[in-house]
Scaffold this active site. Sequence first.
Site, PDB file in Angstrom:
ATOM      1  N   HIS A  68       3.762 -11.383 -11.081  1.00  0.00           N
ATOM      2  CA  HIS A  68       3.337 -11.678 -12.446  1.00  0.00           C
ATOM      3  C   HIS A  68       4.523 -12.099 -13.320  1.00  0.00           C
ATOM      4  CE1 HIS A  68       4.288  -7.373 -12.156  1.00  0.00           C
ATOM      5  NE2 HIS A  68       4.638  -7.410 -13.420  1.00  0.00           N
ATOM      6  N   ASN A 179      11.495  -0.826 -15.439  1.00  0.00           N
ATOM      7  CA  ASN A 179      11.386  -1.028 -16.889  1.00  0.00           C
ATOM      8  C   ASN A 179      10.462  -0.005 -17.555  1.00  0.00           C
ATOM      9  OD1 ASN A 179       8.722  -1.915 -16.481  1.00  0.00           O
ATOM     10  ND2 ASN A 179       9.295  -4.079 -16.479  1.00  0.00           N
ATOM     11  N   LEU A 181       7.442   0.762 -17.973  1.00  0.00           N
ATOM     12  CA  LEU A 181       6.070   0.548 -18.419  1.00  0.00           C
ATOM     13  C   LEU A 181       5.286  -0.290 -17.421  1.00  0.00           C
ATOM     14  CD1 LEU A 181       6.621  -0.169 -22.211  1.00  0.00           C
ATOM     15  CD2 LEU A 181       5.723   1.926 -21.171  1.00  0.00           C
ATOM     16  N   LYS A 241      11.540  -3.314 -20.815  1.00  0.00           N
ATOM     17  CA  LYS A 241      10.492  -4.330 -20.854  1.00  0.00           C
ATOM     18  C   LYS A 241      10.523  -5.016 -22.224  1.00  0.00           C
ATOM     19  CE  LYS A 241       5.813  -4.817 -19.058  1.00  0.00           C
ATOM     20  NZ  LYS A 241       4.725  -4.096 -18.352  1.00  0.00           N
ATOM     21  N   SER A 337      -3.185  -1.211  24.982  1.00  0.00           N
ATOM     22  CA  SER A 337      -4.623  -1.430  24.823  1.00  0.00           C
ATOM     23  C   SER A 337      -4.940  -2.880  24.468  1.00  0.00           C
ATOM     24  CB  SER A 337      -5.185  -0.499  23.744  1.00  0.00           C
ATOM     25  OG  SER A 337      -5.147   0.846  24.174  1.00  0.00           O
ATOM     26  N   GLU A 358      -0.274  -1.091   9.805  1.00  0.00           N
ATOM     27  CA  GLU A 358      -0.940  -2.386   9.920  1.00  0.00           C
ATOM     28  C   GLU A 358      -0.610  -3.330   8.770  1.00  0.00           C
ATOM     29  OE1 GLU A 358      -3.102   0.498  12.453  1.00  0.00           O
ATOM     30  OE2 GLU A 358      -2.549   0.528  10.321  1.00  0.00           O
ATOM     31  N   GLN A 419     -13.408   3.942  15.835  1.00  0.00           N
ATOM     32  CA  GLN A 419     -12.595   2.971  16.566  1.00  0.00           C
ATOM     33  C   GLN A 419     -13.281   1.611  16.714  1.00  0.00           C
ATOM     34  OE1 GLN A 419      -9.420   4.480  17.653  1.00  0.00           O
ATOM     35  NE2 GLN A 419     -10.430   5.825  16.175  1.00  0.00           N
ATOM     36  N   ARG A 465     -12.960  -4.527  25.114  1.00  0.00           N
ATOM     37  CA  ARG A 465     -12.274  -3.502  25.902  1.00  0.00           C
ATOM     38  C   ARG A 465     -12.709  -3.518  27.366  1.00  0.00           C
ATOM     39  NH1 ARG A 465     -12.829   3.009  24.759  1.00  0.00           N
ATOM     40  NH2 ARG A 465     -11.185   3.720  26.178  1.00  0.00           N
TER      41      ARG A 465
END
Length: 615
Positions: A68, A179, A181, A241, A337, A358, A419, A465
């Site tokens: 931002h 800052n 805030l 800020k 796996s 992840e 799962q 699987r």
Amino acid sequence: MQDHLLSELGQQLRVDSVRAAAAAGSGHPTSSMSAADLMAVLLANHLRYDFEQPRHPGNDHLVFSKGHASPLLYSMFKAAGAISDEELLTFRKLGSLLEGHPTPRLPWVDVATGSLGQGLPVGVGLALAHKRLERPDGANSRVWVLCGDSELAEGSVWEAFEHGCYEHLDNLTAIIDVNRLGQHGPTRHEWDLGAYARRMHAFGWHTIEIDGHDVAAVDRAYGEAASTVGRPTAIIAHTVKGRGVASVENREGMHGKPLPNPEEAVAELGGVREMAVPVLGPPAVSAGPPPGDGHLSLPRFDPGERVATRDAFGQALAALGTARGDVVVLDGEVGDSTRTEFFAKEHPERFFECYIAEQQLVAAAVGMQACGWLPYASTFAAFFTRAYDFVRMAAISRADLNLVGSHAGVAIGEDGPSQMGLEDLAAFRAVHGSTVLYPCDANQTAQLTAAMAEQSGIRYLRTTRGRTPVLYPPSERFPIGGSKLVRATDGDRVTVAAAGVTVPEAIAAADRLAGEGIPVRVIDLYSVKPVDAQTLRAAAELTGRLITAEDHHPEGGLGDAVLEAFCDGRPAPRTVRLAVRTMPVSATPEQQLSEAGIDAEAIAAAARELVGAAT
């Protein structure tokens, strides 16, 4: 650049941030003003970057995790001579490249930011690419990440702190703009720099606490970060800020708003300046990814064998890594796996273990592709939900990313619903510009694994699987956007559209129904997005009846992809949608398919009902 000039440059960046937001009538100038001195020193004295060659392999990377604060970033681009003052004042306007939050539509922006907590994890990926893949023993590009204090509440940031230290990324520096805030009131630790430093130090980072408006201290901190060996550095800066304008300085309620009196603010900051900064150039280094041997020899499986598609994926990925030197693989501690372990054994230098993190897994892949590498990131299909915001932002980054989810659907069996990926097709179909693939056999999987490398955008492959029958010969081809007719006659009365584990079930149902005098057309829709609308429409025109069968929740998956083929105003066939509509429990794979109503018997029953032959 000398200290008094650095202070002047900081003021120029503040002024231009105020002006850009005023011209747009929106934006975050106060968040930009707090970090202006930090960025002035970085731009003038430490950033090594050739703005005329944004893909130079020696360039540093600057990531605004607090996206931002884009007015500050664009003001830096102006000071470096990359954009004009006129372009700066197009901020947030239609047609401008200067968007509200940065995106790689600008050539000097590696990744899109704005969803907080993502910049540092992506920075880890950028730093990994340079440290482990390109120049482990030579001059490294540095990665600088500007973070806000509010975003340190995000768990993804701490995944990055952990991983950055574990990988000894001494070419990575986090600049924390404390800052005090946030958007709504004070942050959790306000100006307690020690609270942040203790946490980061506990994660193994070198920490430096400074006054973020003391340009000499900032300069020393950057030098210290660059000379620190063996671990990354966090510069924790006390800032204010809205710095420099009394009416907004350290005031609540001013976040995300242009200053109320911008002309007065500019005057208070000392007026408009036109300083030009000669940015340091990058070192001369060799270009990135090396070539492979160029010969792709995919694994071959004989029809009639039973092979898990995850096994075929792992073998194909290892073969692709031999053919292409730019392929890198990341896994979330489930490589045995997902079968990425096959790649790890053959190409250990290009395999990255991200552990059970992840968000960091996907973020690191995004960072690596920004450096020109081709990542495949893999975990259980269900666990990509943790990183979905990173996938969404990767699409905004125009990232080229291959994601592979194993252990999908109820077919995994006894492990139970925690799962089971039952939402993944819907999630990835919703990503802008994505490709979604769900192969049913080993040869198909191998072909699609390689085909993903040639696509753009976010590509998702769903693997299974358990072992499934090999239906196709190794010579078969599977173009993305296509499908396969695995059962078809001119007299077909019902069409079954299936993918993955439901394809063998659909074939079994068709064979059973053929003996009852009900010929059934079976379409293997291995390409879920883009879907083969032409084949579906032709089948519907012939049979007038359609069944979709999927190991997925009914919302957003295969059934919805099929029905979208009939959203052009033409008559839609009478349709029955078979999907997982109840909450699964632990059971065998066969029991799971039966309980969910997506096995051969359920498909046959639906077909009988559609043709009016139910008993």
